[in-house]
Write a protein that holds these residues in place. Structure first.
Motif, PDB file in Angstrom:
ATOM      1  N   SER A 186      -8.961 -12.357 -18.497  1.00  0.00           N
ATOM      2  CA  SER A 186      -8.976 -12.681 -17.261  1.00  0.00           C
ATOM      3  C   SER A 186      -9.639 -11.448 -16.563  1.00  0.00           C
ATOM      4  CB  SER A 186      -8.102 -13.060 -16.522  1.00  0.00           C
ATOM      5  OG  SER A 186      -8.179 -14.434 -17.317  1.00  0.00           O
ATOM      6  N   LEU A 187      -8.884 -10.440 -17.059  1.00  0.00           N
ATOM      7  CA  LEU A 187      -8.377  -8.911 -15.754  1.00  0.00           C
ATOM      8  C   LEU A 187      -9.728  -8.106 -16.372  1.00  0.00           C
ATOM      9  CD1 LEU A 187      -4.642  -8.047 -15.975  1.00  0.00           C
ATOM     10  CD2 LEU A 187      -5.589  -9.272 -14.513  1.00  0.00           C
ATOM     11  N   TYR A 188     -10.095  -7.986 -17.625  1.00  0.00           N
ATOM     12  CA  TYR A 188     -11.260  -8.127 -18.221  1.00  0.00           C
ATOM     13  C   TYR A 188     -12.845  -7.940 -16.899  1.00  0.00           C
ATOM     14  CZ  TYR A 188     -15.506  -6.334 -20.648  1.00  0.00           C
ATOM     15  OH  TYR A 188     -16.853  -6.003 -20.651  1.00  0.00           O
ATOM     16  N   ARG A 189     -12.717  -9.576 -16.989  1.00  0.00           N
ATOM     17  CA  ARG A 189     -14.038  -9.957 -16.424  1.00  0.00           C
ATOM     18  C   ARG A 189     -13.325  -9.472 -14.492  1.00  0.00           C
ATOM     19  NH1 ARG A 189     -12.987 -14.169 -19.682  1.00  0.00           N
ATOM     20  NH2 ARG A 189     -11.713 -15.709 -18.015  1.00  0.00           N
ATOM     21  N   VAL A 190     -12.399  -9.724 -14.203  1.00  0.00           N
ATOM     22  CA  VAL A 190     -11.796  -9.417 -12.842  1.00  0.00           C
ATOM     23  C   VAL A 190     -12.274  -7.628 -12.551  1.00  0.00           C
ATOM     24  CG1 VAL A 190     -10.291  -8.707 -10.865  1.00  0.00           C
ATOM     25  CG2 VAL A 190     -10.615 -10.708 -12.572  1.00  0.00           C
ATOM     26  N   ARG A 191     -11.838  -7.149 -13.085  1.00  0.00           N
ATOM     27  CA  ARG A 191     -12.635  -5.216 -13.821  1.00  0.00           C
ATOM     28  C   ARG A 191     -13.502  -5.320 -13.345  1.00  0.00           C
ATOM     29  NH1 ARG A 191      -7.985  -2.249 -17.140  1.00  0.00           N
ATOM     30  NH2 ARG A 191      -8.660  -4.565 -18.210  1.00  0.00           N
ATOM     31  N   GLN A 192     -14.505  -5.930 -14.723  1.00  0.00           N
ATOM     32  CA  GLN A 192     -16.257  -6.130 -14.629  1.00  0.00           C
ATOM     33  C   GLN A 192     -16.773  -6.312 -13.135  1.00  0.00           C
ATOM     34  OE1 GLN A 192     -18.310  -4.819 -16.894  1.00  0.00           O
ATOM     35  NE2 GLN A 192     -15.855  -4.009 -17.666  1.00  0.00           N
ATOM     36  N   VAL A 193     -16.609  -6.926 -12.531  1.00  0.00           N
ATOM     37  CA  VAL A 193     -16.421  -7.649 -11.321  1.00  0.00           C
ATOM     38  C   VAL A 193     -16.028  -6.720  -9.615  1.00  0.00           C
ATOM     39  CG1 VAL A 193     -16.409  -9.300  -9.029  1.00  0.00           C
ATOM     40  CG2 VAL A 193     -17.058 -10.184 -11.458  1.00  0.00           C
ATOM     41  N   PHE A 194     -14.895  -6.214  -9.866  1.00  0.00           N
ATOM     42  CA  PHE A 194     -14.322  -5.001  -8.623  1.00  0.00           C
ATOM     43  C   PHE A 194     -13.725  -4.044  -8.894  1.00  0.00           C
ATOM     44  CE2 PHE A 194     -14.077  -9.209  -7.347  1.00  0.00           C
ATOM     45  CZ  PHE A 194     -13.698  -9.669  -6.074  1.00  0.00           C
TER      46      PHE A 194
END
Length: 253
Positions: A186-194
């Motif tokens: 989940s954190l990986y995807r958040v960091r990919q977006v932000f």
């Protein structure tokens, strides 16, 4: 000495809700174990629940605050608090359950129709598709079977939230997960977006992790004086919250 009493109970195939009062506090519980909302009955400018206070940690940075979206209204404690503390702030509270929305109005003093707040009964994913509103603050506080729904940290939803943030807006995700792999993904995807513009805020004695993702550049840590000043403005101990923040590194670095 005060004692807690249940003032409302509703149970059906999909829902078990209870509302309790103890002293000057009223709380909304899901499935007997999940405290969803808590208010100070006599003072709407007080937000008694420490997790709710943590969800507003972005206010310590003093960025513009004119419009908010709450994905998952529950009892509407945060909307009620905003209306009392900052009546100039407009907001959309998105709630899928008509029952929960009704209880927010009947038992938790959700801001009236004459306020700048709206209580919308719909799926937040549909709201993001059809609304052209931009928000300074989006809070995603959703729960299914005592965990955060998987879709709230998928790319489609995260990108939808980011597209509805202002240039200095903040997305706060309340993650309730007990699987380290799921948290990491989940954190990986958040960091990919932000990108690098992500902070984590832990909650001692609670099984949730707050993720603060910024549409613009990640703000600098406020000075001690600013933490005190903003804390007095909002009635939240930002100095303590600031000590629990972890800054993530840029995933592309």
């Amino acid at each position: 000495m005060t004692s807690a009493r249940c003032i409302y109970r509703e149970e059906n195939a999909d829902t078990h809700l209870e509302i309790w009062e103890e002293g000057d506090r009223r709380s909304l519980w899901f499935d007997d174990i999940i405290l969803q909302s808590e208010i100070h009955i006599h003072d709407p400018a007080v937000l008694p629940n420490p997790v709710n206070q943590s969800m507003l940690a972005h206010l310590m940075f003093g960025q513009p605050m004119q419009r908010a979206m709450l994905a998952g209204c529950g009892g509407g404690a945060i909307a009620r608090w905003f209306h009392a503390r900052a009546p100039e702030v407009a907001g959309d509270a998105i709630e899928l359950s008509p029952t929960v929305a009704r209880l927010a109005r009947e038992y938790f003093d959700f801001p009236p129709a004459t306020s700048r707040w709206r209580l919308l009964i719909e799926d937040v994913r549909e709201h993001l598709v059809h609304s052209d509103a931009r928000y300074d603050y989006i809070l995603v506080d959703l729960e299914e079977n005592q965990t955060t729904p998987n879709w709230t940290t998928e790319f489609d939803f995260l990108n939808g939230c980011r597209s509805h943030l202002t240039a200095t807006g903040t997305l706060t995700l309340n993650l309730i997960m007990d699987d380290e792999k799921k948290i990491s993904e989940s954190l990986y995807r958040v960091r990919q977006v932000f990108g690098a513009n992500v902070l984590l805020l832990s909650n001692p004695n609670h099984d949730n992790l707050l993720v603060l993702a910024f549409a613009g550049r990640q703000p600098a840590t406020p000075s001690t004086g600013d933490l005190v000043r903003h804390g007095q403005r909002w009635g939240i101990d930002f100095a303590t919250l600031a000590n629990r923040i972890t800054r993530l590194t840029d995933p592309s670095a």
